[in-house]
Design a protein around this motif. Structure first.
Motif, mmCIF file in Angstrom:
data_model
loop_
_atom_site.group_PDB
_atom_site.id
_atom_site.type_symbol
_atom_site.label_atom_id
_atom_site.label_comp_id
_atom_site.label_asym_id
_atom_site.label_seq_id
_atom_site.Cartn_x
_atom_site.Cartn_y
_atom_site.Cartn_z
ATOM 1 N N TYR A 1 10.736 7.350 4.334
ATOM 2 C CA TYR A 1 10.009 6.152 4.740
ATOM 3 C C TYR A 1 8.282 5.794 4.037
ATOM 4 N N CYS A 2 8.666 7.513 3.438
ATOM 5 C CA CYS A 2 7.112 7.211 1.721
ATOM 6 C C CYS A 2 6.928 7.249 1.544
ATOM 7 N N ASP A 3 5.585 6.894 0.881
ATOM 8 C CA ASP A 3 6.021 7.075 -1.133
ATOM 9 C C ASP A 3 5.468 8.895 -2.252
ATOM 10 N N ALA A 4 4.880 9.172 -0.745
ATOM 11 C CA ALA A 4 3.880 10.702 -1.352
ATOM 12 C C ALA A 4 3.512 11.835 -0.184
ATOM 13 N N TYR A 5 4.590 12.873 -0.914
ATOM 14 C CA TYR A 5 4.743 13.951 0.419
ATOM 15 C C TYR A 5 2.639 14.821 0.310
ATOM 16 N N VAL A 6 2.043 14.587 1.294
ATOM 17 C CA VAL A 6 0.700 15.900 1.324
ATOM 18 C C VAL A 6 0.759 17.084 2.242
ATOM 19 N N MET A 7 0.177 18.222 0.991
ATOM 20 C CA MET A 7 1.016 19.261 2.224
ATOM 21 C C MET A 7 -0.712 20.375 2.785
ATOM 22 N N HIS A 8 -0.442 21.145 2.746
ATOM 23 C CA HIS A 8 -1.531 22.043 3.706
ATOM 24 C C HIS A 8 -1.608 22.420 2.235
ATOM 25 N N GLY A 9 -2.848 23.444 1.863
ATOM 26 C CA GLY A 9 -2.738 24.410 0.362
ATOM 27 C C GLY A 9 -2.143 26.016 0.225
ATOM 28 N N ASP A 10 -1.826 26.228 -0.487
ATOM 29 C CA ASP A 10 -0.815 26.953 -0.810
ATOM 30 C C ASP A 10 -0.644 28.079 -1.965
ATOM 31 N N PRO B 1 0.582 -1.570 -0.274
ATOM 32 C CA PRO B 1 -0.277 0.225 0.100
ATOM 33 C C PRO B 1 1.018 1.373 0.158
ATOM 34 N N VAL B 2 0.350 2.345 -0.201
ATOM 35 C CA VAL B 2 0.594 3.558 -0.689
ATOM 36 C C VAL B 2 1.045 3.909 0.199
ATOM 37 N N ILE B 3 2.428 4.884 0.893
ATOM 38 C CA ILE B 3 2.063 5.383 2.641
ATOM 39 C C ILE B 3 2.753 7.260 1.881
ATOM 40 N N TYR B 4 1.239 8.072 2.466
ATOM 41 C CA TYR B 4 1.141 9.153 2.367
ATOM 42 C C TYR B 4 1.325 9.499 3.712
ATOM 43 N N ALA B 5 2.053 10.486 3.378
ATOM 44 C CA ALA B 5 2.359 11.363 4.741
ATOM 45 C C ALA B 5 2.549 13.257 4.817
ATOM 46 N N GLY B 6 2.058 13.952 5.747
ATOM 47 C CA GLY B 6 2.353 15.307 5.254
ATOM 48 C C GLY B 6 3.548 15.319 7.423
ATOM 49 N N GLY B 7 3.212 16.784 6.633
ATOM 50 C CA GLY B 7 4.727 18.222 7.674
ATOM 51 C C GLY B 7 5.677 18.497 7.286
ATOM 52 N N GLU B 8 5.513 19.578 8.837
ATOM 53 C CA GLU B 8 6.111 20.894 8.266
ATOM 54 C C GLU B 8 7.994 20.576 8.741
ATOM 55 N N SER B 9 7.673 19.777 9.940
ATOM 56 C CA SER B 9 9.273 20.271 11.176
ATOM 57 C C SER B 9 10.260 19.382 10.418
ATOM 58 N N GLU B 10 11.567 19.939 10.393
ATOM 59 C CA GLU B 10 12.938 19.631 9.989
ATOM 60 C C GLU B 10 13.039 17.585 10.588
ATOM 61 N N ALA B 11 12.132 17.501 11.645
ATOM 62 C CA ALA B 11 11.968 15.581 12.279
ATOM 63 C C ALA B 11 10.549 14.927 10.857
ATOM 64 N N ALA B 12 9.898 15.897 11.148
ATOM 65 C CA ALA B 12 8.213 15.113 9.752
ATOM 66 C C ALA B 12 9.602 15.002 8.178
ATOM 67 N N LYS B 13 9.503 16.390 7.853
ATOM 68 C CA LYS B 13 10.041 16.111 6.666
ATOM 69 C C LYS B 13 11.459 14.509 6.128
ATOM 70 N N THR B 14 11.541 14.666 7.195
ATOM 71 C CA THR B 14 13.066 13.519 6.816
ATOM 72 C C THR B 14 13.042 12.528 6.946
ATOM 73 N N LEU B 15 11.985 11.735 7.799
ATOM 74 C CA LEU B 15 11.025 10.876 8.380
ATOM 75 C C LEU B 15 10.269 10.381 6.566
ATOM 76 N N ILE B 16 9.389 11.695 6.651
ATOM 77 C CA ILE B 16 8.907 11.635 5.222
ATOM 78 C C ILE B 16 9.578 10.906 3.918
ATOM 79 N N ALA B 17 10.954 11.833 3.888
ATOM 80 C CA ALA B 17 11.629 11.584 2.766
ATOM 81 C C ALA B 17 11.970 9.694 2.617
#
Length: 347
Positions: free
Chosen positions: A199-208, A181-197
């Motif tokens: 272990y995950c397959d997709a980065y989901v962002m808030h609108g901007d 299964p594809v793993i999506y995740a979002g986050g804007e802290s350094e810890a979040a972005k490191t984890l997502i890059a």
């Protein structure tokens, strides 16, 4: 561009109006089954046990039992279901999710959320970690999941989880294009972005704005390349108002962003939750007060106007590197029909 939408597990999506529907299985089933005919690619099924939109006393549907039911009655749409590691023991979750993936014939995806709402965790007697600890737990949780979905048996000894001879069979559907299964995740802290890059397959962002999204995508691409991993997918939340004229669209925008009771100190029930969310994350603090009206900064992308205006705006995001939008609309059934006919199918 792939088009997704938020499933109505909280009922409607507007916080300032009193005519939104309450959450029900009948409403959810109708929206999701109809969306396949309309050409939508994906639905995001959010996971909160308390209703963050209409107030904590309002009904909120359980994400994972809803996902299992939808898996059995749909045939094409991707089911992206939110999951919070502090609410789910990973070995038991791996078994449950693999079964739902089998029921759907390989259409399950995860939206991994490192919980932000302390009130909810406290209400249910669950552990609520501080910010970096949340991401440490999520990292370990994803490592366990990957092992259980890959290896015949799993031993694991970590800071948060310990497993001995754990077995998950049957495993999720696996193909060369989609090994799990594809793993999506979002986050804007350094810890979040490191984890997502990592272990995950997709980065989901808030609108901007498109330029902001382009910068975030470029940053995540660099992080991903540093790990020697293949390219990711990139998604973004957005709220859509499509009308025959810009004037009509702006009038609807004004209606939904007027917060009743704010001036006299009696705001809606969900406003306190919004305050708590801001205090519990490292998101930018310049959020305008009207963004309380629509979650996940959904108004920032500017999907408000005529069909032509919204299509042009989508093209700007596509040029920025975005390949998935996760839409909120209201009233949802009517607006999803309109968006499909006038934006998606008009290309």
């Amino acid at each position: 561009m792939r088009y997704g939408y938020w499933a109505p597990v909280f009922g409607g999506w507007l916080r300032n109006t009193d005519d939104e529907p309450q959450a029900s299985w009948e409403h959810l089933k109708g929206i999701v089954t109809r969306s396949e005919d309309l050409g939508y690619d994906l639905t995001l099924i959010a996971e909160l046990n308390l209703n963050d939109i209409q107030g904590i006393q309002a009904p909120a549907l359980d994400a994972w039992s809803s996902a299992a039911a939808l898996a059995a009655i749909t045939s094409t749409i991707e089911l992206m279901v939110a999951v919070r590691p502090n609410f789910h023991q990973p070995a038991l979750f791996a078994k449950q999710a693999a079964n739902i993936d089998r029921i759907s014939n390989g259409r399950l995806a995860l939206n991994v959320v490192s919980s932000w709402w302390a009130k909810e965790a406290e209400s249910y007697g669950l552990q609520f970690d501080q910010h970096d600890d949340r991401y440490a737990r999520t990292t370990e949780w994803l490592q366990v999941l990957d092992r259980l979905w890959t290896d015949p048996t799993t031993d694991f000894a970590g800071d948060f989880y310990t497993l001995k001879d754990a077995i998950v069979e049957p495993k999720p559907v696996s193909t060369s294009e989609r090994p799990r299964p594809v793993i999506y995740a979002g986050g804007e802290s350094e810890a979040a972005k490191t984890l997502i890059a990592r272990y995950c397959d997709a980065y989901v962002m808030h609108g901007d704005e498109p330029a902001v999204i382009a910068d975030k995508i470029a940053d995540m691409r660099r992080r991903r390349e540093a790990f020697g991993l293949p390219p990711m997918q990139y998604g973004m939340a957005g709220y859509s108002i499509v009308r025959d004229s810009q004037r009509e669209a702006e009038a609807e925008l004004a209606r939904i962003t007027t917060i009743p009771g704010l001036a006299d100190g009696s705001p809606p029930a969900g406003f306190a939750n919004f305050d708590q969310w801001l205090s519990g994350t490292q998101l930018e603090r310049e959020l305008k007060i009207r963004e309380y009206s629509v979650s996940n900064r959904g108004l920032r992308p500017g999907f408000v106007g005529t069909p032509e205006t919204v299509r042009e705006r989508m093209e700007e995001f596509e040029a920025a590197g975005l390949n998935l939008v996760l839409l909120q609309m209201s009233p949802q059934a009517e607006e999803m029909e309109r968006f499909s006919r006038q934006v998606m199918r008009a290309n």
